[in-house]
Design an enzyme around this catalytic site. Structure first.
Site, PDB file in Angstrom:
ATOM      1  N   LYS A 144     -15.067   7.575  -5.126  1.00 41.33           N
ATOM      2  CA  LYS A 144     -14.189   7.888  -3.990  1.00 41.33           C
ATOM      3  C   LYS A 144     -13.400   9.182  -4.230  1.00 41.33           C
ATOM      4  CE  LYS A 144     -11.926   3.968  -4.413  1.00 41.33           C
ATOM      5  NZ  LYS A 144     -12.596   3.460  -5.638  1.00 41.33           N
ATOM      6  N   ARG A 158      -6.461  -2.074   0.465  1.00 39.80           N
ATOM      7  CA  ARG A 158      -7.143  -2.826  -0.582  1.00 39.80           C
ATOM      8  C   ARG A 158      -7.152  -4.326  -0.314  1.00 39.80           C
ATOM      9  NH1 ARG A 158      -6.949   1.166  -4.866  1.00 39.80           N
ATOM     10  NH2 ARG A 158      -7.892   0.419  -6.779  1.00 39.80           N
ATOM     11  N   ARG A 203     -14.740   8.285 -17.773  1.00 38.10           N
ATOM     12  CA  ARG A 203     -14.010   9.168 -16.850  1.00 38.10           C
ATOM     13  C   ARG A 203     -12.825   9.869 -17.521  1.00 38.10           C
ATOM     14  NH1 ARG A 203     -11.850   6.735 -11.261  1.00 38.10           N
ATOM     15  NH2 ARG A 203     -10.863   5.129 -12.543  1.00 38.10           N
ATOM     16  N   ARG A 253      -7.136   7.619 -18.242  1.00 36.97           N
ATOM     17  CA  ARG A 253      -6.190   6.626 -17.720  1.00 36.97           C
ATOM     18  C   ARG A 253      -6.102   5.410 -18.630  1.00 36.97           C
ATOM     19  NH1 ARG A 253      -8.104   5.942 -11.574  1.00 36.97           N
ATOM     20  NH2 ARG A 253      -7.361   3.838 -12.025  1.00 36.97           N
ATOM     21  N   ARG A 262     -10.347  -5.352 -12.787  1.00 37.77           N
ATOM     22  CA  ARG A 262     -10.214  -4.620 -11.523  1.00 37.77           C
ATOM     23  C   ARG A 262     -11.396  -4.906 -10.597  1.00 37.77           C
ATOM     24  NH1 ARG A 262      -9.506   0.927 -14.240  1.00 37.77           N
ATOM     25  NH2 ARG A 262      -9.832   1.818 -12.192  1.00 37.77           N
TER      26      ARG A 262
HETATM   27  P1  ADP Z   1      -9.740   2.962  -8.904  1.00 39.45           P
HETATM   28  O1  ADP Z   1     -10.262   3.600  -7.669  1.00 39.45           O
HETATM   29  O2  ADP Z   1     -10.319   3.520 -10.153  1.00 39.45           O
HETATM   30  O3  ADP Z   1      -9.714   1.478  -8.869  1.00 39.45           O
HETATM   31  P2  ADP Z   1      -6.977   3.628  -8.180  1.00 39.45           P
HETATM   32  O4  ADP Z   1      -6.488   4.894  -8.731  1.00 39.45           O
HETATM   33  O5  ADP Z   1      -7.325   3.563  -6.735  1.00 39.45           O
HETATM   34  O6  ADP Z   1      -8.199   3.229  -9.102  1.00 39.45           O
HETATM   35  O7  ADP Z   1      -5.945   2.459  -8.478  1.00 39.45           O
HETATM   36  C1  ADP Z   1      -5.394   2.244  -9.764  1.00 39.45           C
HETATM   37  C2  ADP Z   1      -4.422   1.071  -9.709  1.00 39.45           C
HETATM   38  O8  ADP Z   1      -3.333   1.413  -8.843  1.00 39.45           O
HETATM   39  C3  ADP Z   1      -4.985  -0.220  -9.149  1.00 39.45           C
HETATM   40  O9  ADP Z   1      -5.647  -1.000 -10.140  1.00 39.45           O
HETATM   41  C4  ADP Z   1      -3.720  -0.890  -8.614  1.00 39.45           C
HETATM   42  O10 ADP Z   1      -2.963  -1.477  -9.659  1.00 39.45           O
HETATM   43  C5  ADP Z   1      -2.923   0.287  -8.074  1.00 39.45           C
HETATM   44  N1  ADP Z   1      -3.217   0.565  -6.649  1.00 39.45           N
HETATM   45  C6  ADP Z   1      -3.787   1.687  -6.131  1.00 39.45           C
HETATM   46  N2  ADP Z   1      -3.905   1.600  -4.791  1.00 39.45           N
HETATM   47  C7  ADP Z   1      -3.399   0.379  -4.448  1.00 39.45           C
HETATM   48  C8  ADP Z   1      -3.246  -0.320  -3.216  1.00 39.45           C
HETATM   49  N3  ADP Z   1      -3.665   0.200  -2.044  1.00 39.45           N
HETATM   50  N4  ADP Z   1      -2.680  -1.551  -3.263  1.00 39.45           N
HETATM   51  C9  ADP Z   1      -2.237  -2.093  -4.414  1.00 39.45           C
HETATM   52  N5  ADP Z   1      -2.371  -1.501  -5.604  1.00 39.45           N
HETATM   53  C10 ADP Z   1      -2.941  -0.273  -5.636  1.00 39.45           C
HETATM   54  P1  ADP Z   2     -13.174   6.239  -7.895  1.00 39.91           P
HETATM   55  O1  ADP Z   2     -12.211   7.249  -7.328  1.00 39.91           O
HETATM   56  O2  ADP Z   2     -13.988   5.550  -6.838  1.00 39.91           O
HETATM   57  O3  ADP Z   2     -12.516   5.259  -8.827  1.00 39.91           O
HETATM   58  P2  ADP Z   2     -14.269   8.558  -9.353  1.00 39.91           P
HETATM   59  O4  ADP Z   2     -14.556   9.515  -8.257  1.00 39.91           O
HETATM   60  O5  ADP Z   2     -13.090   8.817 -10.210  1.00 39.91           O
HETATM   61  O6  ADP Z   2     -14.232   7.046  -8.781  1.00 39.91           O
HETATM   62  O7  ADP Z   2     -15.577   8.483 -10.261  1.00 39.91           O
HETATM   63  C1  ADP Z   2     -15.596   7.714 -11.476  1.00 39.91           C
HETATM   64  C2  ADP Z   2     -16.320   8.499 -12.590  1.00 39.91           C
HETATM   65  O8  ADP Z   2     -17.714   8.582 -12.282  1.00 39.91           O
HETATM   66  C3  ADP Z   2     -15.844   9.939 -12.744  1.00 39.91           C
HETATM   67  O9  ADP Z   2     -15.847  10.244 -14.130  1.00 39.91           O
HETATM   68  C4  ADP Z   2     -16.868  10.776 -11.985  1.00 39.91           C
HETATM   69  O10 ADP Z   2     -17.041  12.050 -12.610  1.00 39.91           O
HETATM   70  C5  ADP Z   2     -18.139   9.943 -12.093  1.00 39.91           C
HETATM   71  N1  ADP Z   2     -18.956   9.941 -10.860  1.00 39.91           N
HETATM   72  C6  ADP Z   2     -18.526  10.022  -9.566  1.00 39.91           C
HETATM   73  N2  ADP Z   2     -19.565   9.959  -8.711  1.00 39.91           N
HETATM   74  C7  ADP Z   2     -20.688   9.796  -9.477  1.00 39.91           C
HETATM   75  C8  ADP Z   2     -22.093   9.666  -9.179  1.00 39.91           C
HETATM   76  N3  ADP Z   2     -22.530   9.645  -7.911  1.00 39.91           N
HETATM   77  N4  ADP Z   2     -22.936   9.526 -10.210  1.00 39.91           N
HETATM   78  C9  ADP Z   2     -22.479   9.527 -11.504  1.00 39.91           C
HETATM   79  N5  ADP Z   2     -21.173   9.650 -11.847  1.00 39.91           N
HETATM   80  C10 ADP Z   2     -20.283   9.785 -10.852  1.00 39.91           C
END
Ligand code: ADP
Ligand code: ADP
Ligand code: ZN
Length: 220
Positions: free
Chosen positions: A13, A88, A127, A161, A172
């Site tokens: 994303k 979410r 990542r 992170r 998660r």
């Molecule tokens: P990822 O896409 O890798 O799961 P995010 O950066 O979106 O990670 O979220 C990291 C953490 O931040 C989540 O595990 C949660 O604890 C919190 N968080 C982010 N967005 C939300 C949301 N919309 N509602 C509740 N918690 C959130």
């Molecule tokens: P999200 O925001 O959904 O949690 P990220 O965009 O941070 O996910 O992507 C998670 C990890 O995977 C990052 O290290 C990114 O560089 C890698 N990544 C993202 N898209 C792809 C893909 N299509 N194929 C392989 N690796 C990817």
């Protein structure tokens, strides 16, 4: 255009949202990034959020709804926004509906990014991001052109992170499947859901998103 990127942690994303910002001038609204900024700044919200985020659980709805409501009230989102990590759960989706109606905004598409669980664990544990500009990288899938130097800003410091470890990732994913996955039904029932194959490489996922953006839309 106003869109939601819906998908589990590691689906891509943030990667795709940043590319869309560059191409379409839309604003990425990542609740995760905003919460991490609050943690880094040591605000009251940040202190409350930190322990919850470290456990991989969801921060209370009122906190994230408040953050997004403020953000949607700012003028720079009028050119279009990409919600990344929000909503979410169903309560957040309903709150979003009310916020959009109240601000006279519409949602053009919800793009669901589908990725297998095992691939997600590999993506998240590899990542890291540039400390200066936030550009995302991966140990195997997205490597800087010059080792140790950010492609975008030339920065040489990188962050991983605290919650990007295998144990928390699995927690998660459990939270995602229990609380966030029902939003697929919520939005497909309203005719705005578009599903893409998030297992493809980054460039191919971008192409699929472009096809969605070019296709017919019935905003809600
Ligand atoms: P990822 O896409 O890798 O799961 P995010 O950066 O979106 O990670 O979220 C990291 C953490 O931040 C989540 O595990 C949660 O604890 C919190 N968080 C982010 N967005 C939300 C949301 N919309 N509602 C509740 N918690 C959130
Ligand atoms: P999200 O925001 O959904 O949690 P990220 O965009 O941070 O996910 O992507 C998670 C990890 O995977 C990052 O290290 C990114 O560089 C890698 N990544 C993202 N898209 C792809 C893909 N299509 N194929 C392989 N690796 C990817
Ligand atoms: Zn950088």
């Amino acid at each position: 255009m106003n869109i939601i990127l819906l998908g589990p942690p590691g689906a891509g994303k943030g990667t795709q949202a940043r590319l869309m910002e560059d191409r379409h001038g839309m604003k990425q609204l990542s609740t995760g990034d905003m919460l991490r900024a609050a943690v880094a700044a040591g605000t009251e919200t940040g202190r409350r959020a930190k322990t919850i985020m470290d456990r991989g659980e969801l921060v209370p709805d009122d906190v994230v709804v408040g953050i997004i409501s403020d953000r949607l009230g700012q003028p720079d989102v009028r050119g279009g926004f990409i919600l990344d990590g929000f909503p979410r759960n169903t309560a957040q989706a309903e709150a979003l509906d009310r916020m959009l109606a109240g601000k006279g905004l519409k949602l053009d598409a919800v793009i669901e990014m589908k990725v297998d669980d095992e691939a997600l664990v590999g993506r998240i544990t590899g990542r890291y991001t540039c400390a200066k500009c936030g550009k995302g990288y991966h140990d195997r899938f997205e490597i800087p052109k010059a080792a140790g130097v950010c492609d975008v800003c030339g920065g040489t410091q990188f962050n991983r992170r605290a919650d990007d470890n295998e144990k928390t990732v699995r927690d998660r994913l459990f939270v995602y499947n229990a609380q966030t996955a029902p939003l697929v039904q919520y939005y497909s029932g309203r005719g705005v859901l578009r599903t893409i194959d998030g297992m493809a490489d980054i460039a191919e996922v971008t192409r699929q998103i472009e096809d969605v953006l070019k296709g017919p839309q019935r905003p809600i």
